[in-house]
Design a protein around this motif. Structure first.
Motif, PDB file in Angstrom:
ATOM      1  N   GLU A 182     -11.920  -0.531   2.096  1.00  0.00           N
ATOM      2  CA  GLU A 182     -10.585  -0.830   1.568  1.00  0.00           C
ATOM      3  C   GLU A 182      -9.698   0.419   1.592  1.00  0.00           C
ATOM      4  O   GLU A 182      -8.510   0.335   1.884  1.00  0.00           O
ATOM      5  CB  GLU A 182     -10.672  -1.371   0.146  1.00  0.00           C
ATOM      6  CG  GLU A 182     -11.263  -2.758   0.048  1.00  0.00           C
ATOM      7  CD  GLU A 182     -11.560  -3.182  -1.389  1.00  0.00           C
ATOM      8  OE1 GLU A 182     -11.460  -4.393  -1.655  1.00  0.00           O
ATOM      9  OE2 GLU A 182     -11.895  -2.318  -2.235  1.00  0.00           O
ATOM     10  N   LEU A 234      -7.777   6.388  -4.506  1.00  0.00           N
ATOM     11  CA  LEU A 234      -8.060   4.983  -4.221  1.00  0.00           C
ATOM     12  C   LEU A 234      -9.528   4.649  -4.487  1.00  0.00           C
ATOM     13  O   LEU A 234      -9.840   3.610  -5.058  1.00  0.00           O
ATOM     14  CB  LEU A 234      -7.722   4.657  -2.764  1.00  0.00           C
ATOM     15  CG  LEU A 234      -6.245   4.512  -2.438  1.00  0.00           C
ATOM     16  CD1 LEU A 234      -6.052   4.427  -0.931  1.00  0.00           C
ATOM     17  CD2 LEU A 234      -5.646   3.306  -3.120  1.00  0.00           C
ATOM     18  N   GLU A 279      -5.205  11.066  -1.767  1.00  0.00           N
ATOM     19  CA  GLU A 279      -4.970   9.627  -1.740  1.00  0.00           C
ATOM     20  C   GLU A 279      -6.285   8.865  -1.583  1.00  0.00           C
ATOM     21  O   GLU A 279      -6.511   7.863  -2.265  1.00  0.00           O
ATOM     22  CB  GLU A 279      -4.018   9.268  -0.606  1.00  0.00           C
ATOM     23  CG  GLU A 279      -2.606   9.735  -0.848  1.00  0.00           C
ATOM     24  CD  GLU A 279      -1.686   9.480   0.330  1.00  0.00           C
ATOM     25  OE1 GLU A 279      -2.050   8.690   1.217  1.00  0.00           O
ATOM     26  OE2 GLU A 279      -0.595  10.063   0.356  1.00  0.00           O
ATOM     27  N   SER A 290       0.835  -1.204   0.000  1.00  0.00           N
ATOM     28  CA  SER A 290       0.000   0.000   0.000  1.00  0.00           C
ATOM     29  C   SER A 290       0.868   1.252   0.000  1.00  0.00           C
ATOM     30  O   SER A 290       0.573   2.227  -0.687  1.00  0.00           O
ATOM     31  CB  SER A 290      -0.913   0.017   1.219  1.00  0.00           C
ATOM     32  OG  SER A 290      -1.809  -1.057   1.170  1.00  0.00           O
ATOM     33  N   TRP A 291       1.952   1.208   0.761  1.00  0.00           N
ATOM     34  CA  TRP A 291       2.850   2.352   0.849  1.00  0.00           C
ATOM     35  C   TRP A 291       3.498   2.645  -0.506  1.00  0.00           C
ATOM     36  O   TRP A 291       3.495   3.793  -0.956  1.00  0.00           O
ATOM     37  CB  TRP A 291       3.907   2.086   1.913  1.00  0.00           C
ATOM     38  CG  TRP A 291       4.974   3.133   1.992  1.00  0.00           C
ATOM     39  CD1 TRP A 291       4.838   4.416   2.445  1.00  0.00           C
ATOM     40  CD2 TRP A 291       6.336   2.993   1.594  1.00  0.00           C
ATOM     41  NE1 TRP A 291       6.042   5.075   2.363  1.00  0.00           N
ATOM     42  CE2 TRP A 291       6.978   4.221   1.850  1.00  0.00           C
ATOM     43  CE3 TRP A 291       7.072   1.935   1.067  1.00  0.00           C
ATOM     44  CZ2 TRP A 291       8.322   4.427   1.579  1.00  0.00           C
ATOM     45  CZ3 TRP A 291       8.408   2.139   0.809  1.00  0.00           C
ATOM     46  CH2 TRP A 291       9.023   3.375   1.061  1.00  0.00           C
ATOM     47  N   ALA A 330      -6.170   0.792   3.542  1.00  0.00           N
ATOM     48  CA  ALA A 330      -4.972   1.184   2.797  1.00  0.00           C
ATOM     49  C   ALA A 330      -4.302   2.416   3.397  1.00  0.00           C
ATOM     50  O   ALA A 330      -3.071   2.534   3.394  1.00  0.00           O
ATOM     51  CB  ALA A 330      -5.307   1.425   1.334  1.00  0.00           C
TER      52      ALA A 330
END
Length: 157
Positions: free
Chosen positions: A148, A138, A134, A72-73, A152
Motif C-alpha cells: 500500500e 505511511l 513519507e 494520496s497526494w 501511495a
C-alpha cells in the motif's frame, strides 16, 4: 498499461474548478480527520492545518503540479504540514543549557507508553529526508502495508 498522456489528462482534471470542488468535498473530511485524531482531538488546530493543507494544494496546482492520485497526494501534503507543526512545537520548548548546568537525565525521560513513543517517533521523523519520511509515516504511523505504501508513493515495493 496507461500511457503518460492519459495519466496527465486524468491528473490535470483538478485544475478544473468543478473537479476541484468534488475533490475538495471528498478530501476535506479525510484531511480534517487526519489532523484531528493525530493532534489530541483539538478541533481549532485541526481546522487551521486543514486550511493550510488546502491552500498549499491550490498553490501547487496553480504552479502546474501534476497530481495522479489526488487523495494520496493531499494526504501527503497533510503529513508534511503535521510534521512541520510538530517540529515547530518541539522547537518552541527548547532552551539552551550552559556546559556548567547540571542536567538530571531522569527528569527528561518520559515514561514509555504508546502515545509518548509515537510522539517521539514523529519528532525523530522530522530529520529524515522527505521520500523516506513519507514511506515511514505511511507504514508505521498510518498502518499501511508495504504494498500500500508503494502504491501511495508511486514506487515499487
Amino acid at each position: 498499461m496507461v500511457d503518460v498522456a492519459t495519466r496527465e489528462a486524468e491528473a490535470s482534471s483538478l485544475a478544473d474548478p468543478d473537479q476541484f470542488r468534488a475533490f475538495y468535498a471528498d478530501a476535506l473530511p479525510r484531511v480534517y480527520g487526519y489532523f484531528y485524531h493525530r493532534l489530541g482531538a483539538d478541533p481549532a488546530l485541526a481546522e487551521d492545518l486543514t486550511q493550510d493543507t488546502f491552500l498549499t494544494a491550490v498553490t501547487e496546482l496553480r504552479r502546474g503540479t501534476v497530481v495522479v492520485a489526488p487523495v494520496s497526494w493531499i494526504l501527503g501534503v497533510a503529513r508534511h504540514k503535521l510534521l512541520d507543526h510538530l517540529r515547530r512545537q518541539q522547537r518552541s520548548g527548547w532552551r539552551l543549557l550552559s556546559w556548567e548546568d547540571t542536567v538530571d537525565d531522569d527528569a527528561h525521560i518520559a515514561p514509555e507508553d504508546d502515545e509518548v513513543a509515537r510522539e517521539r517517533a514523529i519528532v525523530a521523523l522530522a530529520v529524515v529526508p522527505s521520500p523516506q519520511r513519507e514511506a515511514l509515516v505511511l507504514r508505521y504511523l498510518d498502518g499501511f502495508s508495504v504494498p500500500e505504501v508503494a502504491v501511495a508513493l508511486d514506487r515499487s515495493v
